[in-house]
Design an enzyme around this catalytic site. Structure first.
Site, PDB file in Angstrom:
ATOM      1  N   ILE A  26      10.141  -1.579   5.679  1.00 54.02           N
ATOM      2  CA  ILE A  26       9.348  -1.640   6.911  1.00 54.02           C
ATOM      3  C   ILE A  26       8.481  -2.885   6.934  1.00 54.02           C
ATOM      4  CG2 ILE A  26       7.556  -0.484   8.252  1.00 54.02           C
ATOM      5  CD1 ILE A  26       8.590   2.163   7.278  1.00 54.02           C
ATOM      6  N   GLN A  28       6.378  -5.990   4.120  1.00 51.38           N
ATOM      7  CA  GLN A  28       6.120  -6.512   2.789  1.00 51.38           C
ATOM      8  C   GLN A  28       4.966  -7.490   2.854  1.00 51.38           C
ATOM      9  OE1 GLN A  28       9.469  -7.966   0.598  1.00 51.38           O
ATOM     10  NE2 GLN A  28       8.235  -9.107  -0.864  1.00 51.38           N
ATOM     11  N   GLY A  29       4.012  -7.306   1.974  1.00 50.46           N
ATOM     12  CA  GLY A  29       2.872  -8.198   1.891  1.00 50.46           C
ATOM     13  C   GLY A  29       2.691  -8.689   0.477  1.00 50.46           C
ATOM     14  N   ALA A  30       1.557  -9.347   0.234  1.00 51.73           N
ATOM     15  CA  ALA A  30       1.283  -9.875  -1.100  1.00 51.73           C
ATOM     16  C   ALA A  30       0.985  -8.764  -2.094  1.00 51.73           C
ATOM     17  CB  ALA A  30       0.110 -10.848  -1.038  1.00 51.73           C
ATOM     18  N   GLU A  31       0.510  -7.630  -1.609  1.00 51.73           N
ATOM     19  CA  GLU A  31       0.093  -6.540  -2.487  1.00 51.73           C
ATOM     20  C   GLU A  31       1.193  -5.516  -2.719  1.00 51.73           C
ATOM     21  OE1 GLU A  31      -2.368  -4.003  -4.804  1.00 51.73           O
ATOM     22  OE2 GLU A  31      -2.588  -6.101  -4.217  1.00 51.73           O
ATOM     23  N   ARG A  33       5.033  -3.359  -0.965  1.00 47.58           N
ATOM     24  CA  ARG A  33       6.108  -3.208   0.005  1.00 47.58           C
ATOM     25  C   ARG A  33       6.124  -1.764   0.481  1.00 47.58           C
ATOM     26  NH1 ARG A  33      10.804  -6.450  -3.269  1.00 47.58           N
ATOM     27  NH2 ARG A  33      10.319  -4.828  -4.772  1.00 47.58           N
ATOM     28  N   LYS A  63       5.292   3.527  -0.758  1.00 46.87           N
ATOM     29  CA  LYS A  63       4.478   2.314  -0.858  1.00 46.87           C
ATOM     30  C   LYS A  63       4.553   1.826  -2.290  1.00 46.87           C
ATOM     31  CE  LYS A  63      -0.054   0.345   0.187  1.00 46.87           C
ATOM     32  NZ  LYS A  63      -1.394   0.585   0.787  1.00 46.87           N
ATOM     33  N   ASP A 220     -10.262  -1.097   5.714  1.00 45.51           N
ATOM     34  CA  ASP A 220      -9.433  -1.931   6.590  1.00 45.51           C
ATOM     35  C   ASP A 220      -9.189  -1.210   7.909  1.00 45.51           C
ATOM     36  OD1 ASP A 220      -7.915  -4.065   7.466  1.00 45.51           O
ATOM     37  OD2 ASP A 220      -6.092  -3.432   6.437  1.00 45.51           O
TER      38      ASP A 220
END
Length: 337
Positions: A26, A28-31, A33, A63, A220
């Site tokens: 869905i 993907q970030g730096a922290e 997926r 996650k 956040d």
């Protein structure tokens, strides 16, 4: 894993060892997926009258916090596991307090990972990923709901039946910079403020108040991290008067079911017996700034959120007083850097 499956894998570290071709990436970030698992578990139901049973599969979200090669292995393992357990702990705490958020299905802090060669002995060692399995929440985000109802005015505003679809496509392409991009095109986005929008805003304030009453900070709070389980139907047959009337009546009686997601930066407060109004105020300030940057002309929605928060949150007066101080610090930072 077969060669055919490996072709569809995203760039980056290898997925968990139990990954298969049915998993859908869905985001993907730096922290981390986020994967969608179409069939995570089966639910059986038995009917006593007919003595028959049936089963269906339920989807889930995985996650995955993958290892970071730039960090020391021991530090990376500690941080990854700690953040996964902290997110799961905050979700469970919120669920027990009646806050609407995804249910925690499973936690795996040894989900396999990538082979990395250490400089000391030259041996390949596996750096483990941590996976958090959550309930899959269907619906749309609050951001998508607000933007689908916003209107665009300007030199590009013609009587075009496809204009809302074209505007939504531009918003999707521009992502977080969409208000800035629209301004460059000579257009202005106006957030629609009506009964349903104010109702959603009030539910947001109530949801945040319930979370803060449970001594949990989200970290956040944005409209992208809030889901609506039952968004109103966006499609109707305009040529059919009955269908149009039915849709209007349904929207009139619509009650939004909101769910908070993405507790990756969440934390619990009051560990030493004290409650930090500062952290709660910062939570609200982050939400305010997200509305300003993403939904222009939404001041009435922010006011409605704070009105609901004041009526639902314990010691809300102290939190809102601290919020005023946080705003002043934020403005000073914007002015002087």
């Amino acid at each position: 894993m077969t060669t055919e499956e490996s072709l569809v894998l995203p760039p980056g570290p290898p997925p968990p060892r139990y990954h298969n071709k049915n998993w859908k990436l869905i985001s993907q970030g730096a922290e981390a997926r986020v994967w969608l698992i179409p069939s995570f578990f089966s639910v059986s139901s038995t009917t006593t009258t007919t003595i028959s049973s049936s089963s269906h599969t339920e989807a889930a979200i995985c996650k995955e916090r993958f290892p970071k090669s730039y960090r020391h292995p021991a530090l990376d393992l500690t941080i990854t596991k700690s953040r996964t357990k902290s997110e799961a702990r905050c979700l469970v705490r919120c669920r027990r307090a009646g806050v609407h958020c995804p249910a925690v299905l499973s936690v795996d802090n040894n989900a396999g990972g990538q082979q990395l060669q250490t400089e000391s002995d030259g041996e390949n060692k596996v750096r483990e990923s941590s996976c958090l399995f959550l309930e899959y929440v269907r619906g749309c985000t609050v951001r998508e709901y607000i933007e689908s109802r916003s209107s665009t005015l300007g030199k590009d505003d013609d009587d075009d039946d496809d204009e809302p679809k074209a505007k939504k496509a531009r918003l999707d392409n521009d992502d977080n910079d969409s208000p800035k991009k629209e301004k460059e095109r000579g257009t202005t986005i106006s957030t629609l403020i009506d009964k349903n929008a104010l109702h959603v805003a009030y539910e947001i304030g109530s949801l945040i108040a319930s979370m803060h009453n449970a001594n949990v900070i989200h970290g956040d709070l944005t409209t992208s991290n809030m889901m609506i389980r039952n968004p109103p139907s966006s499609s109707s047959d305009d040529t059919n008067t009955t269908n149009t009337t039915t849709k209007e009546e349904a929207e009139e009686d619509w009650k939004a079911q909101l769910v908070l997601i993405d507790f990756g930066l969440a934390g619990t407060i009051g560990a030493k017996g004290g409650v930090s109004h500062e952290e709660k105020a910062v939570d609200l300030y982050v939400l305010e700034r997200s509305f300003v940057s993403t939904h222009p002309g939404s001041d009435d929605l922010v006011s409605e959120i704070l009105r609901a928060y004041k009526s639902k949150c314990q010691k809300s007066d102290s939190v809102l007083q601290r919020l005023s101080q946080v705003r002043l610090r934020g403005r000073k930072r914007e002015c002087f850097g």
